[in-house]
Design a protein around this motif. Structure first.
Motif, PDB file in Angstrom:
ATOM      1  N   VAL A  27       0.782  -1.335  -0.097  1.00  0.00           N
ATOM      2  CA  VAL A  27       0.152  -0.049   0.090  1.00  0.00           C
ATOM      3  C   VAL A  27       0.946   1.162   0.126  1.00  0.00           C
ATOM      4  O   VAL A  27       1.591   1.527   0.756  1.00  0.00           O
ATOM      5  CB  VAL A  27      -0.931   0.023   1.318  1.00  0.00           C
ATOM      6  CG1 VAL A  27      -1.773   1.227   1.169  1.00  0.00           C
ATOM      7  CG2 VAL A  27      -1.954  -1.226   1.278  1.00  0.00           C
ATOM      8  N   ILE A  29       1.054   5.237   0.279  1.00  0.00           N
ATOM      9  CA  ILE A  29       0.220   6.247   0.748  1.00  0.00           C
ATOM     10  C   ILE A  29       0.765   7.778   0.549  1.00  0.00           C
ATOM     11  O   ILE A  29       1.790   8.081   1.004  1.00  0.00           O
ATOM     12  CB  ILE A  29      -0.046   6.090   2.182  1.00  0.00           C
ATOM     13  CG1 ILE A  29      -0.933   4.527   2.260  1.00  0.00           C
ATOM     14  CG2 ILE A  29      -1.052   7.336   2.917  1.00  0.00           C
ATOM     15  CD1 ILE A  29      -1.214   4.690   4.011  1.00  0.00           C
ATOM     16  N   THR A  48      -4.477   7.573   9.033  1.00  0.00           N
ATOM     17  CA  THR A  48      -4.023   7.308   7.898  1.00  0.00           C
ATOM     18  C   THR A  48      -2.133   7.148   7.973  1.00  0.00           C
ATOM     19  O   THR A  48      -1.598   6.479   7.595  1.00  0.00           O
ATOM     20  CB  THR A  48      -4.362   7.796   6.722  1.00  0.00           C
ATOM     21  OG1 THR A  48      -4.234   9.290   6.958  1.00  0.00           O
ATOM     22  CG2 THR A  48      -5.698   7.400   6.571  1.00  0.00           C
ATOM     23  N   THR A  99      -3.079   5.159  -2.400  1.00  0.00           N
ATOM     24  CA  THR A  99      -4.092   5.955  -1.622  1.00  0.00           C
ATOM     25  C   THR A  99      -3.534   7.064  -1.092  1.00  0.00           C
ATOM     26  O   THR A  99      -2.543   7.535  -1.529  1.00  0.00           O
ATOM     27  CB  THR A  99      -4.761   5.023  -0.221  1.00  0.00           C
ATOM     28  OG1 THR A  99      -5.853   5.758  -0.083  1.00  0.00           O
ATOM     29  CG2 THR A  99      -3.859   4.552   0.799  1.00  0.00           C
ATOM     30  N   GLN A 109      -7.464  12.667  -7.971  1.00  0.00           N
ATOM     31  CA  GLN A 109      -7.802  11.268  -8.290  1.00  0.00           C
ATOM     32  C   GLN A 109      -7.610  10.882  -9.605  1.00  0.00           C
ATOM     33  O   GLN A 109      -6.807   9.920 -10.196  1.00  0.00           O
ATOM     34  CB  GLN A 109      -9.402  11.024  -7.979  1.00  0.00           C
ATOM     35  CG  GLN A 109      -9.806   9.531  -8.484  1.00  0.00           C
ATOM     36  CD  GLN A 109      -9.182   8.394  -7.493  1.00  0.00           C
ATOM     37  OE1 GLN A 109      -9.068   8.544  -6.426  1.00  0.00           O
ATOM     38  NE2 GLN A 109      -9.468   7.215  -8.192  1.00  0.00           N
ATOM     39  N   PHE A 121      -7.169   5.032  -5.237  1.00  0.00           N
ATOM     40  CA  PHE A 121      -8.419   5.464  -4.209  1.00  0.00           C
ATOM     41  C   PHE A 121      -7.921   6.495  -3.254  1.00  0.00           C
ATOM     42  O   PHE A 121      -7.483   6.239  -2.347  1.00  0.00           O
ATOM     43  CB  PHE A 121      -9.103   4.488  -3.651  1.00  0.00           C
ATOM     44  CG  PHE A 121      -8.256   3.326  -3.232  1.00  0.00           C
ATOM     45  CD1 PHE A 121      -7.798   3.102  -1.829  1.00  0.00           C
ATOM     46  CD2 PHE A 121      -7.885   2.275  -4.097  1.00  0.00           C
ATOM     47  CE1 PHE A 121      -7.119   2.115  -1.493  1.00  0.00           C
ATOM     48  CE2 PHE A 121      -7.099   1.127  -3.564  1.00  0.00           C
ATOM     49  CZ  PHE A 121      -6.752   1.211  -2.420  1.00  0.00           C
ATOM     50  N   LEU A 122      -7.528   7.913  -3.655  1.00  0.00           N
ATOM     51  CA  LEU A 122      -7.112   8.875  -3.038  1.00  0.00           C
ATOM     52  C   LEU A 122      -7.917   9.388  -1.711  1.00  0.00           C
ATOM     53  O   LEU A 122      -7.382  10.193  -1.065  1.00  0.00           O
ATOM     54  CB  LEU A 122      -6.578   9.949  -3.686  1.00  0.00           C
ATOM     55  CG  LEU A 122      -5.591   9.415  -4.874  1.00  0.00           C
ATOM     56  CD1 LEU A 122      -5.209  10.745  -5.706  1.00  0.00           C
ATOM     57  CD2 LEU A 122      -4.504   8.743  -4.448  1.00  0.00           C
ATOM     58  N   SER A 123      -9.011   9.094  -1.654  1.00  0.00           N
ATOM     59  CA  SER A 123      -9.874   9.684  -0.780  1.00  0.00           C
ATOM     60  C   SER A 123     -11.134   8.535  -0.279  1.00  0.00           C
ATOM     61  O   SER A 123     -11.798   7.846  -1.184  1.00  0.00           O
ATOM     62  CB  SER A 123     -10.577  10.948  -1.109  1.00  0.00           C
ATOM     63  OG  SER A 123     -11.442  11.243  -0.353  1.00  0.00           O
ATOM     64  N   SER A 124     -11.392   8.434   0.840  1.00  0.00           N
ATOM     65  CA  SER A 124     -12.358   7.450   1.225  1.00  0.00           C
ATOM     66  C   SER A 124     -13.996   8.230   0.946  1.00  0.00           C
ATOM     67  O   SER A 124     -15.195   7.511   0.450  1.00  0.00           O
ATOM     68  CB  SER A 124     -12.889   7.650   2.820  1.00  0.00           C
ATOM     69  OG  SER A 124     -12.935   8.869   3.222  1.00  0.00           O
ATOM     70  N   TYR A 242     -11.483   5.699   5.772  1.00  0.00           N
ATOM     71  CA  TYR A 242     -10.257   5.316   5.091  1.00  0.00           C
ATOM     72  C   TYR A 242     -10.109   3.907   5.372  1.00  0.00           C
ATOM     73  O   TYR A 242      -9.590   3.356   4.441  1.00  0.00           O
ATOM     74  CB  TYR A 242      -9.091   6.123   5.406  1.00  0.00           C
ATOM     75  CG  TYR A 242      -9.009   7.361   4.406  1.00  0.00           C
ATOM     76  CD1 TYR A 242      -7.844   6.998   3.227  1.00  0.00           C
ATOM     77  CD2 TYR A 242      -8.968   8.649   4.559  1.00  0.00           C
ATOM     78  CE1 TYR A 242      -7.860   7.985   2.353  1.00  0.00           C
ATOM     79  CE2 TYR A 242      -8.607   9.533   3.827  1.00  0.00           C
ATOM     80  CZ  TYR A 242      -8.218   9.242   2.613  1.00  0.00           C
ATOM     81  OH  TYR A 242      -7.711  10.087   1.612  1.00  0.00           O
ATOM     82  N   VAL A 246      -9.348   1.156   2.409  1.00  0.00           N
ATOM     83  CA  VAL A 246      -8.127   0.583   2.145  1.00  0.00           C
ATOM     84  C   VAL A 246      -7.917  -0.864   2.583  1.00  0.00           C
ATOM     85  O   VAL A 246      -7.389  -1.778   1.807  1.00  0.00           O
ATOM     86  CB  VAL A 246      -6.843   1.228   2.920  1.00  0.00           C
ATOM     87  CG1 VAL A 246      -5.535   0.584   2.840  1.00  0.00           C
ATOM     88  CG2 VAL A 246      -6.655   2.525   2.455  1.00  0.00           C
TER      89      VAL A 246
END
Length: 262
Positions: A27, A29, A48, A99, A109, A121-124, A242, A246
């Motif tokens: 992952v 971030i 996060t 993310t 995004q 997927f940069l944002s919840s 988030y 994730v």
């Protein structure tokens, strides 16, 4: 016998990059640059920015000079190339998904998704269409954001939020939650976890009182997951954030054979 499922294959999987400095952190971030100023504001477990939040190792990449003030303002658009470059670097280092640590990365995004060959997927906030789709009839989704004032229609569009969802998607900002805003929007002083939790819960209970039709809550801010359990206890509603997003993808990367009884 040690069981490494891919090692016995004749060819390595396509996601194994040559000559990486390390492996096993899937992952990637993207993080904001920390705001200057006095006070101790650590990334606590659940945030996060705390690596122990996640069920697998993660790798972080700070986007230089992209801080709260920048990402909230018009100057944030000027950082698109820097965000894309940081995402590409994470992929080169072996990240299998990208993310971010702040929900307002949603403004990047599409640019990042066009630039890399892994899921982005940069944002919840990208969970909004899915949660709206599964809500019972007559129920609404409460989307709790750090600042409603800076959440533009373009950001919502990038997250897949359509205008026809407006009756069932209620966006609620914490701009006027004084303790939260003090620590997360205009950072100052040492982080007081208990005070932030009480402030956020109080604000969301106000939302629930105004909208008794709420059926679920989605937290946008990457600093809110530590308080999700308290929010759920107070509202008695499902709460997503988030970590929900994730870990869903992590599960897809780390599937294990089912074992049981017939």
């Amino acid at each position: 016998m040690t069981d490494f499922p891919h090692i016995q294959q004749k060819r390595w999987p396509s996601w194994v990059r040559p000559r990486l400095a390390f492996h096993g952190a899937p992952v990637g971030i993207l993080m904001l640059d920390r705001m200057p100023g006095p006070g101790l504001r650590p990334y606590i477990p659940g945030d996060t920015g705390n690596a122990t939040t996640w069920s697998v190792p993660v790798r972080y990449k700070t986007v230089p000079e992209l801080n709260n003030t920048c990402i909230f303002g018009a100057a944030g658009e000027e950082k698109t190339s820097a965000v894309v470059a940081a995402a590409k670097e994470l992929v080169r280092e072996g990240a299998r998904v990208i993310t971010a640590g702040c929900g307002y990365f949603i403004r990047y995004q599409e640019a990042v998704r066009a630039a890399v060959d892994v899921p982005v997927f940069l944002s919840s906030l990208v969970l909004t269409p899915f949660l709206e789709q599964v809500l019972p009839q007559g129920k609404a989704l409460g989307v709790v954001v750090a600042s409603k004032a800076v959440l533009s229609q373009d950001m919502l569009k990038a997250a897949g939020v359509r205008p026809d969802m407006s009756d069932r998607v209620v966006v609620f900002g914490l701009d006027d939650a004084p303790v939260f805003a003090g620590f997360f929007l205009e950072p100052y002083g040492d982080l007081d976890v208990d005070a932030v939790q009480a402030d956020v819960v109080k604000a969301i209970l106000t939302l629930q009182k105004d909208r008794p039709d709420l059926g679920m809550i989605l937290l946008e801010c990457g600093g809110l997951p530590p308080y999700a359990a308290a929010i759920q206890e107070a509202t008695d509603l499902p709460v997503f954030d988030y970590t929900s997003m994730v870990e869903f993808f992590v599960d897809g990367l780390t599937r294990k054979p089912f074992k049981g009884l017939l």
